[in-house]
Design an enzyme around this catalytic site. Structure first.
Site, PDB file in Angstrom:
ATOM      1  N   ASP A 122      -2.250   2.284  -4.486  1.00 27.31           N
ATOM      2  CA  ASP A 122      -3.462   2.731  -3.809  1.00 27.31           C
ATOM      3  C   ASP A 122      -4.572   1.702  -3.985  1.00 27.31           C
ATOM      4  O   ASP A 122      -4.509   0.835  -4.861  1.00 27.31           O
ATOM      5  CB  ASP A 122      -3.917   4.084  -4.370  1.00 27.31           C
ATOM      6  CG  ASP A 122      -2.925   5.195  -4.051  1.00 27.31           C
ATOM      7  OD1 ASP A 122      -2.259   5.101  -3.003  1.00 27.31           O
ATOM      8  OD2 ASP A 122      -2.816   6.138  -4.856  1.00 27.31           O
ATOM      9  N   HIS A 160       0.813  -1.209   0.000  1.00 24.75           N
ATOM     10  CA  HIS A 160       0.000   0.000   0.000  1.00 24.75           C
ATOM     11  C   HIS A 160       0.854   1.270   0.000  1.00 24.75           C
ATOM     12  O   HIS A 160       0.334   2.377  -0.167  1.00 24.75           O
ATOM     13  CB  HIS A 160      -0.918  -0.006   1.229  1.00 24.75           C
ATOM     14  CG  HIS A 160      -2.237   0.668   1.003  1.00 24.75           C
ATOM     15  ND1 HIS A 160      -2.482   1.482  -0.080  1.00 24.75           N
ATOM     16  CD2 HIS A 160      -3.387   0.653   1.733  1.00 24.75           C
ATOM     17  CE1 HIS A 160      -3.710   1.941  -0.022  1.00 24.75           C
ATOM     18  NE2 HIS A 160      -4.291   1.450   1.067  1.00 24.75           N
TER      19      HIS A 160
END
Length: 514
Positions: free
Chosen positions: A489, A485
């Site tokens: 995204d 992450h």
């Protein structure tokens, strides 16, 4: 006196650690001969000798951190070389062979060491950035006669197993590194004699493998590698059917027994039949040292959890169209290309298609930079009897279905046979893991650092689905994308998984590049 200094290490790299000295004080060296190896955060740097002479003094020992242009050692040139030519040459030869003082004594001196027909069995090249291995199994014992290229022993590194063949025909006269000992690349494992005249008889010195029988292990009819694996897996002679000469049990037979759907339960029933009183738990435990491969797997998986901001997103795919397409063309495909058409080529193609649209899933973090890969080296996670490995299919995005299937089949065979090299498992940009072959319905795969994405495939299962207002049974598979992450995204991860789903539910999209 010539100074040996730390060379330029690369852009933004200011220090390194002294990893290995290939020479020791008193060794003679030639110009440009490798003296030591330095490790930085990114690369390994070899330091050559700036001149011919004798290594006089080591200033920075192994394990020390040094900066650019720091002093590493001094070299005495010409007449300043200490110890005389003969002593320096002997020291040089012993160092090159990976000798310690104890090894030199063990190998013998005088007439034995000077015999012209003696052959040194050396540790082969282990692969990029791999400097040591563990002696796993000796297939021969002292006094045995061997043929040229016959396997003498097997070494285990962090990633692969390396077999060491006999450099020539002759007799194995002395084993210098027994099983379980750690050896360095270029070190000496054993000594062979071409004539075999001075070879000790097998009964003069007990071999390391004979202890298996003394400890109540498997019988001498088993191959050494098979005995070792049987001891590790808790199998006895009655659990394995030998396929070798006179029923000899081979390593392959043990692997087949482990893969069999049902195994004898004699070992699990034994504690109940021992005595009226229950034995202590410690008596029923078995402690086995982790292999180097398993230690590396454990370390890398934990590093992935500690380093990456790992998150998993899920979706499901209707496999109806892929299964129909495969069923229609699989016989023609195999006839033309000589390889079976599986599901993995469809998933590989679908992932390459999705990675082209969402490039951050095919990227990696390097310090404060994001490195985008304009190619796809697809890692295919493969289970083997010794652990999970990830061979890499290079430039999978430029391959056809047939080329992908052939590459996967070849890598799978090498993985099962323990023949994967270091280069076969390096450079991957994305990974696919298929837990469905073991019956997994859903799981969260762990990233394969430094990659930023891994796709988890699962079991195909008939489930009721609403199609055009009607409930129908459909072959469904859950998909899981674990991603970093920090650079991917949620939108990018979900988009990637949706594109994979769309390509599989309508394979024509792959042909039309949609």
């Amino acid at each position: 006196m010539t100074e040996v200094r730390v060379p330029t290490l690369g852009e933004s790299v200011t220090e390194a650690t002294v990893a290995t000295w290939f020479k020791k004080p008193g060794d003679s060296v030639a110009a440009d001969e490798m003296l030591c190896e330095l490790e930085t955060d990114k690369v390994t740097v070899e330091v050559p000798s700036p001149a011919a002479g004798t290594l006089d003094e080591i200033v920075a020992a192994e394990g020390e951190t040094v900066g650019v242009d720091a002093l590493l050692a001094h070299i005495a040139e010409g007449a300043q070389a200490s110890g005389g030519d003969d002593g320096a040459r002997r020291s040089h030869d012993e160092s090159k062979a990976g000798y310690s003082g104890a090894d030199a004594e063990k190998a013998g001196t005088g007439d034995d060491a000077a015999r012209g027909d003696d052959i040194a069995v050396m540790v082969p090249t282990l692969g990029e950035s791999v400097s040591e291995a563990t002696v796993a199994t000796w297939f021969k014992k002292e006094g045995d006669t061997v043929e040229a290229d016959e396997m003498l022993c097997e070494l285990e590194t962090d990633k692969v197993s390396v077999e060491v063949p006999a450099p020539a025909a002759g007799t194995l006269t002395r084993i210098l590194k027994p099983e379980g000992e750690t050896v360095e690349a270029g070190g000496q494992l054993a000594t062979m004699s071409q004539t075999g005249a001075a070879a000790p008889r097998a009964e003069d010195k007990p071999a390391a493998h004979d202890t298996a029988n003394e400890d109540g292990g498997t019988g001498s009819a088993s191959a050494p590698s098979a005995r070792k694996m049987m001891a590790e897996k808790g199998l006895s002679d009655t659990d394995v059917r030998g396929s070798g000469k006179d029923g000899r049990i081979l390593k392959e037979d043990v692997m087949k027994a482990l893969d069999a759907p049902a195994r004898p339960a004699a070992r699990t029933e034994a504690p109940a039949a021992r005595a009226p009183s229950a034995p202590a738990d410690a008596d029923r435990e078995e402690r086995v040292k982790m292999t180097r491969l398993r230690q590396t797997i454990a370390r890398r998986l934990k590093d992935a959890q500690n380093t990456a901001a790992m998150l998993t997103t899920y979706n499901e795919v209707d496999m109806t169209e892929v299964m129909a397409l495969r069923s229609e063309y699989k016989e023609l495909f195999e006839k033309k290309h000589g390889v079976r058409l599986g599901f993995m080529s469809f998933f590989t193609k679908a992932c390459c298609h999705a990675l082209n649209e969402v490039p951050e899933v095919n990227a990696e973090i390097d310090g404060t930079d994001v490195v985008y890969k304009n190619f796809v080296h697809m890692g295919i996670a493969t289970g083997t009897p010794t652990g999970l490995v990830v061979p890499v299919i290079r430039d999978a995005d430029a391959m056809s279905f047939a080329e992908i299937e052939k590459a996967i089949a070849a890598m799978g065979k090498k993985a099962r046979d323990g023949k994967l090299s270091m280069s076969d498992m390096q450079g991957g940009t994305f990974t696919i893991s298929n837990g469905g072959v073991y019956g997994s319905l859903m799981s969260s795969p762990i990233l394969n650092p430094p990659q930023s994405g891994i796709l988890g495939m699962h079991k195909i299962q008939q489930r009721p689905m609403v199609i055009d207002g009607e409930i129908k049974a459909r072959p469904m598979m859950y998909l899981a994308l674990s991603y970093d992450h920090r650079i991917v995204d949620g939108k990018g991860a979900v988009t990637f998984l949706v594109r994979v789903k769309e390509a599989l539910e309508d394979p024509r999209r792959l042909l039309m590049d949609l």
